[in-house]
Enzyme design. Structure first.
Site, PDB file in Angstrom:
ATOM      1  N   ASP A  10       3.604 -55.121  43.585  1.00  0.00           N
ATOM      2  CA  ASP A  10       4.229 -54.206  44.543  1.00  0.00           C
ATOM      3  C   ASP A  10       4.356 -54.959  45.863  1.00  0.00           C
ATOM      4  O   ASP A  10       3.869 -56.089  45.998  1.00  0.00           O
ATOM      5  CB  ASP A  10       3.366 -52.947  44.730  1.00  0.00           C
ATOM      6  N   ASP A  56       8.133 -58.821  45.582  1.00  0.00           N
ATOM      7  CA  ASP A  56       9.420 -58.189  45.833  1.00  0.00           C
ATOM      8  C   ASP A  56      10.247 -58.451  44.577  1.00  0.00           C
ATOM      9  O   ASP A  56      10.574 -59.600  44.267  1.00  0.00           O
ATOM     10  CB  ASP A  56      10.073 -58.828  47.063  1.00  0.00           C
ATOM     11  N   VAL A  57      10.577 -57.400  43.827  1.00  0.00           N
ATOM     12  CA  VAL A  57      11.222 -57.595  42.526  1.00  0.00           C
ATOM     13  C   VAL A  57      12.627 -58.159  42.638  1.00  0.00           C
ATOM     14  O   VAL A  57      13.220 -58.563  41.625  1.00  0.00           O
ATOM     15  CB  VAL A  57      11.249 -56.286  41.708  1.00  0.00           C
ATOM     16  N   TYR A  61      22.084 -43.689  43.445  1.00  0.00           N
ATOM     17  CA  TYR A  61      20.863 -43.702  42.627  1.00  0.00           C
ATOM     18  C   TYR A  61      21.215 -43.494  41.160  1.00  0.00           C
ATOM     19  O   TYR A  61      20.707 -44.201  40.274  1.00  0.00           O
ATOM     20  CB  TYR A  61      19.938 -42.599  43.124  1.00  0.00           C
ATOM     21  N   LYS A 121      20.372 -45.892  37.867  1.00  0.00           N
ATOM     22  CA  LYS A 121      19.546 -45.419  36.755  1.00  0.00           C
ATOM     23  C   LYS A 121      20.346 -45.305  35.458  1.00  0.00           C
ATOM     24  O   LYS A 121      19.811 -45.504  34.365  1.00  0.00           O
ATOM     25  CB  LYS A 121      18.884 -44.093  37.114  1.00  0.00           C
ATOM     26  N   THR A 162       5.630 -37.018  43.151  1.00  0.00           N
ATOM     27  CA  THR A 162       5.219 -38.334  43.637  1.00  0.00           C
ATOM     28  C   THR A 162       5.740 -38.525  45.058  1.00  0.00           C
ATOM     29  O   THR A 162       6.581 -37.751  45.530  1.00  0.00           O
ATOM     30  CB  THR A 162       5.784 -39.464  42.747  1.00  0.00           C
TER      31      THR A 162
END
Length: 271
Positions: A37, A63-64, A156, A160, A193
């Site tokens: 993360d 950092d992905v 978004y 996805k 979340t």
């Protein structure tokens, strides 16, 4: 207990929310877990919680969207644990806008970089390690937003939806290569979340600029009438990571309280 005993799992975006629940669940069930993360404090906290419960985990900052860092992460995993069996490609963000006309190109690209490019890089760098280990399971975190549209979350949804079909395509690549790697996507609905507090109501078309509450949204639009918990998603991820799902690949695991099935009029609770 022990559903993933002896496996090594990588969970991106594992410092909070669904990622943290996945990391702790996999560790509880016997896996050695690598949590990555950009939230160092949260990542360290998850690793300490795992250790306190008798599990084994490490935290690595990542950092992905950084390709060079992916090579370093995988190298570190193989150096420490000698193998990689499970990838939970979970890191993601949600950026809403009242209309697509008001979404900036910078926000579009930032969201795409994390939600889609990050998943691409996870596969590109983890599949070779998983092949060296003799196979494994890749779980890509999509969303119900990857199955249906939303007028205020178009960007978004685009990311996805991309994850959903990317998972199917990689599942077919791995099946064709006969490499023992299964690939599936998970599609959470309204889960309580921290991500909801980061999407203002105005951006979601709810009228005024204040954080949204998952439970409020769930009461209005979820057939079961309540928001899910991160553990509900982690339970599904555990199934896909374990050998119990040995015949499951290219599939969508939808955990949404019935959102994508339709709508209902709920009877009042029993007196």
């Amino acid at each position: 207990m022990g559903q993933v005993e002896g496996k090594v799992a990588l969970v991106t975006g594992g410092a909070s929310g669904i990622g943290a629940a996945c990391a702790m669940t996999l560790a509880r069930e016997g896996a050695k877990v690598v949590v990555t993360d950009i939230d160092d404090r949260g990542g360290d906290s998850v690793v300490k919680a795992i250790a306190g419960a008798g599990g084994e985990a490490i935290y690595l900052r990542q950092d992905v969207t950084d390709e060079a860092r992916w090579a370093e992460i995988v190298a570190e995993i193989e150096k420490r644990f000698k193998r990689l069996d499970v990838l939970v490609s979970n890191a993601g963000i949600g950026i809403g806008a009242p209309t697509i006309l008001e979404m900036t190109l910078a926000d579009w690209r930032r969201q795409t970089a994390i939600n889609l490019d990050g998943v691409f890089l996870s596969v590109k760098y983890c599949i070779p390690a998983m092949r060296r280990a003799g196979g494994g399971s890749i779980v890509m975190m999509s969303s119900v937003a990857g199955l249906r549209g939303s007028p205020t979350l178009a960007g978004y949804c685009a990311t996805k939806g991309g994850v959903r079909l990317f998972a199917k395509s990689i599942a077919m690549e791995c099946a064709g290569a006969n490499d023992g790697i299964r690939v599936n996507s998970v599609h959470p609905g309204i889960i309580d979340t921290p991500i909801w507090g980061k999407i203002p109501r105005e951006a979601a078309g709810m009228g005024h600029n204040a954080p949204m509450r998952a439970e409020e949204l769930a009461k209005a639009g979820v057939p079961l009438g309540f928001a899910g918990e991160a553990q509900d998603i982690a339970n599904g991820v555990l199934f896909l990571a374990s050998d119990a799902s040995r015949y499951v690949t290219g599939s969508e695991l939808v955990i949404d309280g019935g959102i994508t099935s339709g709508s209902v009029r709920r009877a009042p609770p029993p007196q």
